[in-house]
Scaffold this motif. Structure first.
Motif, PDB file in Angstrom:
ATOM      1  N   PRO B 520       0.844  -1.202   0.000  1.00  0.00           N
ATOM      2  CA  PRO B 520       0.000   0.000   0.000  1.00  0.00           C
ATOM      3  C   PRO B 520       0.884   1.258   0.000  1.00  0.00           C
ATOM      4  N   LEU B 522       1.163   5.258   0.669  1.00  0.00           N
ATOM      5  CA  LEU B 522       0.530   6.407   1.306  1.00  0.00           C
ATOM      6  C   LEU B 522       1.322   7.632   0.879  1.00  0.00           C
ATOM      7  N   GLN B 526      -2.688  12.994   0.292  1.00  0.00           N
ATOM      8  CA  GLN B 526      -3.872  12.148   0.116  1.00  0.00           C
ATOM      9  C   GLN B 526      -4.875  12.382   1.240  1.00  0.00           C
ATOM     10  N   LYS B 531      -3.804  11.112   9.869  1.00  0.00           N
ATOM     11  CA  LYS B 531      -4.471   9.981   9.236  1.00  0.00           C
ATOM     12  C   LYS B 531      -3.458   9.093   8.494  1.00  0.00           C
ATOM     13  N   LEU B 532      -2.579   9.748   7.750  1.00  0.00           N
ATOM     14  CA  LEU B 532      -1.553   9.025   6.996  1.00  0.00           C
ATOM     15  C   LEU B 532      -0.740   8.140   7.929  1.00  0.00           C
ATOM     16  N   GLU B 534      -1.539   7.095  10.972  1.00  0.00           N
ATOM     17  CA  GLU B 534      -2.360   6.022  11.532  1.00  0.00           C
ATOM     18  C   GLU B 534      -2.433   4.851  10.562  1.00  0.00           C
ATOM     19  N   GLN B 535      -2.672   5.183   9.292  1.00  0.00           N
ATOM     20  CA  GLN B 535      -2.792   4.121   8.290  1.00  0.00           C
ATOM     21  C   GLN B 535      -1.468   3.398   8.096  1.00  0.00           C
ATOM     22  N   PHE B 536      -0.380   4.156   8.149  1.00  0.00           N
ATOM     23  CA  PHE B 536       0.928   3.548   8.001  1.00  0.00           C
ATOM     24  C   PHE B 536       1.162   2.516   9.104  1.00  0.00           C
ATOM     25  N   GLU B 538      -1.169   1.022  10.966  1.00  0.00           N
ATOM     26  CA  GLU B 538      -2.130  -0.071  10.842  1.00  0.00           C
ATOM     27  C   GLU B 538      -1.736  -1.062   9.751  1.00  0.00           C
ATOM     28  N   ALA B 539      -1.270  -0.508   8.623  1.00  0.00           N
ATOM     29  CA  ALA B 539      -1.114  -1.325   7.422  1.00  0.00           C
ATOM     30  C   ALA B 539      -0.007  -2.374   7.520  1.00  0.00           C
ATOM     31  N   ALA B 542       3.066  -0.931   4.619  1.00  0.00           N
ATOM     32  CA  ALA B 542       2.870   0.243   3.776  1.00  0.00           C
ATOM     33  C   ALA B 542       4.178   0.990   3.529  1.00  0.00           C
ATOM     34  N   LYS B 560       7.812  -1.162  12.776  1.00  0.00           N
ATOM     35  CA  LYS B 560       6.891  -0.441  11.910  1.00  0.00           C
ATOM     36  C   LYS B 560       7.671   0.399  10.912  1.00  0.00           C
TER      37      LYS B 560
END
Lengths: 158, 664
Positions: B520, B522, B526, B531-532, B534-536, B538-539, B542, B560
């Motif tokens: 994924p 990021l 975007q 948010k970016l 957090e997604q990083f 979670e993913a 990424a 991570k």
């Protein structure tokens, strides 16, 4: 001006490690001493060309020079990267692009551009075949009319 | 451990008759001390104890101390413990601890300090104080409810949440509102600014959360603030304040590498079209709600608003920074800038006629007066020792006047305070020297201490500068960067940051990677930064692509993040007007701008970066810098001597092997 050549005799002592071939050890030792010499000349503000056998060999020199202790840092580049006129020290297996006073020769012969240089550094390995090649280079340098000398390479812990 | 001053501190202290607090500090860090008892697995570390003793010494002698404590030294405890131990109920003392961000403030206040209070069985009063914008303004909330127009669904929802929370909150800290997004547009309407605060004239003064928080801070033994708040207070940029420094006997700055720039900012002046527009908005609100008879109010405010927009349109569409002195010379800028003055003057005249009709309009009058004064500052572009620059956002223009040096001013404050000043960070030294930091702040006399990180960087990390990189302006650069990133991303299974100095290259690389890797992607822009991230996290696998500034203040632990690829050495953009002015100034004084200003700044930035990659004894990672100047320029040495001693390589394949070994 007459070109001066200094042959450094690489120490036989370090060849004790049985797991590595002698020639391999010689290569490493020559690269290490080439780096020391490059550091020495850089600190004298002299531009250096390190001439190697092939691409992989050039990259080995580059790798060791980059990993050198930060107190002996040597700004350098491989031919094909970096600034146009090259860094203070340039490493390559191709004929040099720019004029520099110092050549460190890591190849098995004396390159045909050797007489451009004021000072040439070369090495005498301990492996017999390689040593013989060094003797040939020594002779060749004499024939070029260079002032040739030799001395033991000094082992320095970095 | 390297110590810059000669002789170890323990020896110094012995000479100066070991005092009670010093003994207490040594004991707290000892095998049988308070920390060992309170914290499981605590083992005394020499570097930490050394720092704590030096801090105790600075507190006691009211002297200054600069400490670089490498990541993992435990510097937080090393300054907090002596601070707590220096408190004495008979001689009241006030300690200010200032750190870089609100998050770090909260971590200190909610995590570290409670632990230490427990360990030392201390009953010291500790207060958390944030900037004005973090506190609910009851007055503005009430006003907003009365006068708001149509709200969209999201705003309405947020408003309801704010109202419900407002009824129950003790602190009024909007950080408590976890269910409203941080960047909700509701917040400007329910918090105050220095401009729109009615201060003592406010009908809600008695219940003001900000006033209460300040009162609490003023009664506390230890106050946790952030640098912006500290310097706003110091430069008296928030009126009715200026109370922190006079009262404190100890100032501790964590993340102190940031304070040079922050100090410059607060010792300077700013004038923003947003302030003008806000004033207009408030005037219009007053006009609509109470002073409906004064038609001119509406006209004057609308006129000024329009001129503000026109002024913004003179600048480039995309946000940028630039030299205001130069812009000010151009006729079209001069003309519009003069129009601002005319319209502001007119508004001021109209408001003047309404003085004393209510608090709100009186406040507007004060603001108009202040804005006129700030306007004058920005017209005197010939003043010496100052940088004049501008900064645009999509909607506003801010003009800045920044002093080129703050060392005199700061030094005076430090000298006159009669307090102990402690500056610490993991990244203060450049080439083993604090000159850059101490000169900027006029701290040449301060004691200096440098503590190495306990991490084994040689085995934990690699610093890689790939071979045969294309030139900076090569049109295939993006392609080449993507190509060399691919094997690394594969080897690290994502968990990778790519940081760029230009949006253009970032987007090009993103486009290429989108079709060449499955991880994924990021990309900055975007979505919001938070948010970016957090997604990083979670993913798991990424890859995050962002600009270099994105990295400031990011904390991603463990596996991570194992690979960071940076496209260029982090030199500040040469177009930056403040940087240009400082360089010019250094040149005039016969100095060398590159080695004195640009290089140290880039070194600190890169050190910060390494600190974010390796945060723990167990962290492993690779830092890839796609900038061969690090290898071929003499100043590469300054970087290498300043960075932790990572294993250096130029071989991408080896780096990939190392990364692969981590994910096995």
């Amino acid at each position: 001006m007459q070109t001066q050549v200094m042959f450094y005799l690489l120490n036989d002592e370090i060849s004790k490690d049985k797991n590595t071939a002698e020639t391999e050890q010689d290569t490493r030792s020559a690269i290490y001493h080439a780096c020391l010499q490059a550091s020495h000349f850089y600190r004298q503000n002299q531009r250096v060309y390190i001439y190697t056998q092939d691409k992989q060999h050039a990259e080995q020199v580059d790798e060791m020079l980059w990993a050198f202790d930060s107190d002996s840092f040597v700004p350098h580049n491989l031919v094909g990267e970096g600034p146009k006129s090259g860094a203070m020290v340039e490493i390559g297996y191709q004929p040099p692009q720019s004029r520099r006073p110092v050549l460190i020769n890591l190849t098995s012969t004396v390159p045909n551009f050797a007489n451009q240089y004021q000072f040439i550094v070369d090495f005498v390995p301990s492996d017999e075949t390689l040593k013989q090649q060094a003797r040939e280079r020594f002779k060749a340098c004499r024939q070029w009319g260079f002032s040739v000398d030799n001395q033991p390479a000094i082992e320095v812990e970095t | 451990m390297t110590e810059i001053t000669t002789g170890t501190l323990s020896a110094n202290i012995a000479n100066q008759s070991a005092t009670k607090s010093v003994n207490e500090v040594s004991h707290a860090f000892s095998e049988s001390g308070a920390l060992a008892k309170a914290i499981q697995g605590f083992s005394p570390r020499q570097a930490q104890t050394d720092m704590a003793l030096d801090v105790a010494h600075a507190i006691e002698n009211e002297s200054s101390l600069i400490v670089e404590a490498g990541t993992g030294t435990g510097k937080t405890f090393a300054y907090l413990i002596p601070a707590f131990l220096s408190l004495n109920p008979k001689v009241p003392k006030k300690i200010v601890v200032s750190t870089g961000t609100k998050n770090l403030q909260e971590q200190l206040f909610h995590k570290d300090i409670p632990l230490i209070k427990k360990a030392l069985a201390s009953n010291a009063q500790v207060a958390l104080l944030k900037g004005r914008a973090n506190y609910l303004c009851n007055y503005r909330l009430a006003q907003y409810q009365d006068s708001r127009g149509q709200l969209d669904a999201q705003m309405l929802q947020d408003l309801v949440k704010v109202k419900t929370w407002a009824n129950g909150t003790q602190s009024g800290d909007i950080g408590e509102l976890v269910n409203v997004s941080e960047d909700s547009p509701i917040f400007p309407f329910v918090t105050s600014t220095l401009d729109n605060c009615l201060a003592r004239d406010c009908p809600n003064y008695e219940s003001c959360h900000l006033v209460r928080a300040r009162q609490k801070a003023s009664d506390a033994d230890i106050i946790v603030v952030n640098h912006h708040l500290f310097f706003a207070d110091m430069a008296l940029k928030d009126t009715g304040f200026g109370e922190l420094i006079p009262k404190a006997q100890v100032m501790i700055f964590d993340e102190a590498h940031q304070i040079g720039d922050i100090a410059s900012e607060y010792f300077g002046e700013a004038f923003s079209s947003k302030q003008l527009v806000d004033l207009c908005t408030d005037v219009l609100q007053v006009h609509r709600s109470s002073l409906t008879d004064v038609k001119q109010l509406g006209l004057a405010a609308e006129k000024l608003q329009k001129t503000c927009q026109e002024f913004r349109l003179l600048f480039n569409y995309d946000p940028e920074r630039g030299n205001w002195r130069e812009k000010h010379k151009q006729p079209q800028f001069q003309q519009k800038f003069a129009n601002l003055k005319t319209d502001l003057d007119f508004l001021y005249q109209v408001i003047k006629l309404c003085i004393s009709r209510n608090e709100a309009i009186d406040n507007c009058f004060d603001r108009a007066v202040n804005l006129l004064a700030q306007y004058e500052v920005m017209t005197n572009v010939e003043s010496f020792g100052m940088s004049f620059w501008y900064e645009t956002t999509p909607r506003s223009v801010t003009l800045h006047q920044t002093p080129l040096t703050v060392s005199d001013k700061f030094n005076t404050v430090v000298k006159e305070s009669g307090a102990g000043w402690i500056f610490t960070s993991a990244t203060l030294a450049v080439d083993n020297s604090f000159d850059h930091f101490s000169k900027h702040l006029g701290l040449q006399g301060a004691r200096q201490l440098m503590l190495d990180s306990p991490f084994d960087y040689q085995t934990q990390s690699q610093l890689v500068v790939p071979r045969y990189l294309p030139q900076a302006n090569d049109k295939n650069r993006a392609l080449k960067l993507a190509e060399l990133a691919e094997p690394l991303i594969k080897a690290s299974k994502g968990a990778c940051f790519m940081l760029f100095t230009s949006y253009r290259v970032m987007n090009q690389v993103a486009e290429i990677l989108a079709s060449s890797i499955d991880n994924p992607l990021l990309v900055q822009g975007q979505m919001a930064k938070r948010k970016l991230l957090e997604q990083f996290i979670e993913a798991d696998n990424a890859v995050l692509l962002a600009t270099a500034s994105f990295w400031e203040g990011i904390d991603v632990r463990g596996d991570k993040l194992t690979c960071v690829i940076i496209d260029k050495l982090p030199f500040a953009s040469p177009d930056d007007p403040l940087l240009q002015a400082r360089c010019e100034d250094a040149r005039r004084q016969g100095g060398e701008p590159f080695s004195q200003i640009q290089l140290p700044q880039a070194v600190i930035a890169l050190k910060q970066g390494v600190g974010r990659l390796i945060r723990d004894v167990k962290d492993r990672g690779v830092m890839v810098i796609c900038d061969d100047r690090l290898v071929n320029k003499p100043y590469g040495q300054t970087f290498l001597k300043s960075l932790p001693d990572m294993k250096r390589s130029r071989d991408i394949a080896k780096a990939a092997e190392f990364l692969e070994s981590l994910t096995e």
